[in-house]
Design an enzyme around this catalytic site. Structure first.
Site, PDB file in Angstrom:
ATOM      1  N   ASP A   1       0.979  -1.171   0.193  1.00 25.28           N
ATOM      2  CA  ASP A   1      -0.123   0.178  -0.049  1.00 25.28           C
ATOM      3  C   ASP A   1       0.993   1.214  -0.027  1.00 25.28           C
ATOM      4  OD1 ASP A   1      -2.221   1.946   0.580  1.00 25.28           O
ATOM      5  OD2 ASP A   1      -3.479   0.182   0.907  1.00 25.28           O
TER       6      ASP A   1
ATOM      7  N   HIS B   1       2.038   1.919  -3.341  1.00 25.27           N
ATOM      8  CA  HIS B   1       1.186   2.674  -3.918  1.00 25.27           C
ATOM      9  C   HIS B   1       1.614   4.267  -3.825  1.00 25.27           C
ATOM     10  CE1 HIS B   1      -2.561  -0.178  -3.238  1.00 25.27           C
ATOM     11  NE2 HIS B   1      -1.500  -0.617  -3.930  1.00 25.27           N
TER      12      HIS B   1
END
Length: 357
Positions: A180, A203
């Site tokens: 993430d 991310h």
């Protein structure tokens, strides 16, 4: 070990950690609590509380591991430091969250600092958290240096460092490999600098998401500089939900290298990870965001995405010396700009057209 820890990786050493902490925190001579190298310490959930009588150092040279089982059904942190000022966590050791058994539910976090001021975290390694690896909540004057975070790129919600309601946070020389956000900056946070760090997989470095469920958000004065991103979903990102309120301003993203990044530059006031969000007026107002000297490749032809609300448009976006080409494709990169006012300087590729330009 002086407080009867087993250090064998299979005996729960939480009681020994608690006893050691109580002795350390109650010492007025700036003590050091040592987690020795060459040993593995199994910990169940534990919170180490302050305030302490003097500055404290925790020397983490060994390995701390979470139980390789579902050890609670409540949201929790494996190790929390709470209300401790002048705390330093240092060492060459590692925390292993044994996270893969949690990744279907991901509500247990690895290392948390809450209400800690003048905090320093250096040189440690964090691995495979069930959820976020390190969280900062209501912390001030924080230095994180030379910390590594490692989890598979497909592990859910395994942010590297997540912070909220914190200020004056300085992250430098860190390495993030996550599933993430490498760094996630949430509401109530100001005066953050992330520098000389690497991100990927992951991310990207994200501000937000902000304004969920109509809440009011505030994020100010965020700098990301001299960082590199490789094979991440986004590079530098500001994301907010429709229907929120408040403001996010004072951003500087400079001297950044992108390699095969899906969306290197991303501002999104329509954040909706599950899809099918209802259209709403109102948004967190995003302004004064500078993107300077950003180079590299995008895995997606749409290298720049700045999507702002018609009711609360973005203002003061500035791009200077941006050069993003498409990796592995003959297609030219492009930019999608919606309801945003801004200016450009130097050479900007792909071409950007702001409102009012």
């Amino acid at each position: 070990m002086d407080f009867h820890a087993a250090g064998d990786g299979s005996t729960d050493d939480a009681k020994a950690f608690a006893a050691t902490w109580n002795a350390t925190c109650g010492d007025s001579s700036s003590p050091t609590m040592v987690v020795p190298g060459g040993r593995t310490f199994l910990l169940s959930q534990i919170r180490l509380n302050g305030p302490c009588k003097s500055p404290v150092t925790v020397e983490l040279d060994g390995e701390i591991v979470a139980p390789n089982s579902i050890w609670t059904t409540a949201a929790a942190n494996l190790l929390t430091f709470y209300r401790i000022n002048n705390l330093t966590v240092n060492g060459s050791g590692q925390m292993d969250g044994n996270g893969d058994i949690w990744w279907t539910c991901f509500n247990q976090k690895l290392l948390a600092f809450a209400s800690c001021n003048s905090l320093s975290v250096k040189n440690i390694h964090l691995k495979d958290s069930p959820d976020k690896h390190m969280t900062l909540f209501r912390c001030s004057q924080v230095q994180v240096n030379n910390v590594s975070v490692r989890a598979p790129g497909d592990s859910p919600n395994t942010d590297g460092i997540n912070m909220a309601f914190s200020d004056h946070v300085y992250i430098s020389n860190c390495s993030f490999q996550t599933g993430d956000d490498c760094v996630s900056i949430l509401s109530g946070t100001s005066d953050v600098i992330v520098s000389n760090s690497t991100c990927g997989p992951g991310h990207g470095i994200s501000v937000g998401s902000l304004g969920a469920d109509g809440t009011t958000a505030l994020v100010e004065r965020i700098t990301v500089s001299n960082c590199s991103f490789s094979k991440t979903m986004t590079g530098v990102r500001i994301k907010s939900w429709q229907g929120g309120s408040g403001k996010a301003n004072g951003f500087l993203f400079e001297n950044i290298n992108m390699t095969d990044v899906q969306f290197p530059i991303d501002i999104d006031q329509f954040y909706c990870p599950q899809g099918n969000c209802p259209q709403q007026d109102g948004a967190v107002a995003i302004s004064d965001a500078k993107f300077i000297n950003i180079q590299g490749t995008s895995s997606n032809p749409e290298a720049i995405q700045i999507l702002c609300s018609k009711s609360v448009q973005c203002h003061g976006i500035y791009l200077y010396n941006v050069n993003l080409t498409c990796s592995g494709h003959t297609a030219q990169t492009r930019a999608t700009i919606l309801n945003a006012y801004g200016t450009i300087g130097g050479t900007v590729k792909p071409q950007v057209q702001f409102l009012g330009a």
